[in-house]
Design a protein around this motif. Structure first.
Motif, PDB file in Angstrom:
ATOM      1  N   VAL A  76       0.981  -1.172  -0.490  1.00 42.53           N
ATOM      2  CA  VAL A  76       0.168  -0.015   0.104  1.00 42.53           C
ATOM      3  C   VAL A  76       1.196   1.061  -0.020  1.00 42.53           C
ATOM      4  O   VAL A  76       0.692   1.977  -0.441  1.00 42.53           O
ATOM      5  N   ALA A  77       2.041   1.348   0.895  1.00 45.19           N
ATOM      6  CA  ALA A  77       2.642   2.632   0.701  1.00 45.19           C
ATOM      7  C   ALA A  77       3.297   2.525  -0.773  1.00 45.19           C
ATOM      8  O   ALA A  77       3.271   3.666  -1.168  1.00 45.19           O
ATOM      9  N   HIS A  80       0.742   4.371  -2.780  1.00 47.06           N
ATOM     10  CA  HIS A  80       0.747   5.954  -2.605  1.00 47.06           C
ATOM     11  C   HIS A  80       1.375   6.440  -3.014  1.00 47.06           C
ATOM     12  O   HIS A  80       1.834   7.332  -3.582  1.00 47.06           O
ATOM     13  N   ARG A  81       2.154   6.271  -2.788  1.00 46.91           N
ATOM     14  CA  ARG A  81       3.616   6.773  -3.428  1.00 46.91           C
ATOM     15  C   ARG A  81       3.419   6.557  -4.623  1.00 46.91           C
ATOM     16  O   ARG A  81       4.227   8.507  -5.516  1.00 46.91           O
ATOM     17  N   VAL A  85      -3.039   5.362  -4.712  1.00 46.01           N
ATOM     18  CA  VAL A  85      -4.549   5.422  -4.026  1.00 46.01           C
ATOM     19  C   VAL A  85      -4.519   5.983  -3.593  1.00 46.01           C
ATOM     20  O   VAL A  85      -3.125   7.031  -3.051  1.00 46.01           O
ATOM     21  N   GLU A  86      -5.084   6.371  -2.461  1.00 44.32           N
ATOM     22  CA  GLU A  86      -5.506   7.765  -1.536  1.00 44.32           C
ATOM     23  C   GLU A  86      -6.007   7.058  -0.260  1.00 44.32           C
ATOM     24  O   GLU A  86      -6.700   6.411  -0.203  1.00 44.32           O
ATOM     25  N   ARG A  87      -5.173   7.690   0.795  1.00 46.72           N
ATOM     26  CA  ARG A  87      -5.747   7.283   1.960  1.00 46.72           C
ATOM     27  C   ARG A  87      -6.696   8.799   2.475  1.00 46.72           C
ATOM     28  O   ARG A  87      -6.353   9.936   2.753  1.00 46.72           O
ATOM     29  N   THR A  88      -7.675   8.010   3.648  1.00 47.63           N
ATOM     30  CA  THR A  88      -8.810   8.637   3.784  1.00 47.63           C
ATOM     31  C   THR A  88      -9.228   8.849   5.359  1.00 47.63           C
ATOM     32  O   THR A  88      -9.058   7.118   5.543  1.00 47.63           O
ATOM     33  N   HIS A  97      -7.219   4.647   8.457  1.00 47.04           N
ATOM     34  CA  HIS A  97      -7.462   5.282   7.340  1.00 47.04           C
ATOM     35  C   HIS A  97      -8.000   4.044   6.216  1.00 47.04           C
ATOM     36  O   HIS A  97      -8.326   2.921   6.488  1.00 47.04           O
ATOM     37  N   LEU A  99      -8.702   3.176   2.508  1.00 48.42           N
ATOM     38  CA  LEU A  99      -8.013   2.912   1.258  1.00 48.42           C
ATOM     39  C   LEU A  99      -9.152   3.526  -0.195  1.00 48.42           C
ATOM     40  O   LEU A  99      -9.746   2.467  -0.125  1.00 48.42           O
ATOM     41  N   THR A 102      -7.067   6.005  -6.892  1.00 46.05           N
ATOM     42  CA  THR A 102      -7.142   7.595  -6.898  1.00 46.05           C
ATOM     43  C   THR A 102      -7.726   7.355  -9.096  1.00 46.05           C
ATOM     44  O   THR A 102      -8.071   6.564  -9.195  1.00 46.05           O
TER      45      THR A 102
END
Length: 156
Positions: A76-77, A80-81, A85-88, A97, A99, A102
């Motif tokens: 997931v990291a 995200h990088r 994906v985005e964390r909300t 959070h 996932l 995006t």
């Protein structure tokens, strides 16, 4: 001395071994990068699950993919990088959070699926339509039976 298998068991074992081999070959083909793919196959699997089940906590994603939470966290990291994906914030727990994909993640997942669809279309291209429909029906039944067995194991 090995005990003799009951009548019919040898042929059943041979069929099961054949199906197992076929599933492993297809699985390997679907997990490999297809021409034009820049998405790691493991990340593809996570994106697919987030798209289908999301927004998800990392622990929920680990559960639905049958992977270790620490492994999923590392992947997931990466996602995200890469902006996939985005964390909300989790509305149920401010410390956690969720996932979600995006727009870029959705696009990359769509492209990866399309490349695999193309591969399958090519593989099935010479098949009769009725044979493709029968394969779909039997695979659906097979997956349902496997899911039922997995649920029984979890509930035992």
């Amino acid at each position: 001395m090995q005990a003799k298998a009951p009548a019919g068991e040898d042929s059943t074992t041979a069929v099961v071994d054949s199906v197992l081999g076929a599933l492993m070959t297809v699985g390997r083909s679907m997990r490999q990068r297809v021409a034009g793919d820049d998405l790691d196959p493991g990340l593809f699997w996570l994106l697919k699950n987030i798209a289908a089940e999301g927004p998800l906590r990392v622990t929920e994603l680990a559960g639905c993919t049958n992977l270790d939470t620490s492994t999923v966290s590392r992947h997931v990291a990466q996602l995200h990088r890469a902006g996939l994906v985005e964390r909300t914030p989790d509305p149920d727990d401010g410390r956690a959070h969720r996932l979600q994909l995006t727009d870029t993640g959705r696009s990359r997942l769509h492209d990866a699926f399309e490349r695999r669809r193309t591969l399958l279309r090519r593989a099935l291209g010479s098949w009769e339509a009725d044979d493709v429909a029968e394969l779909d029906r039997l695979l659906g039944r097979f997956v349902s039976d496997i899911d039922d067995l997995a649920a029984e194991r979890e509930n035992a």
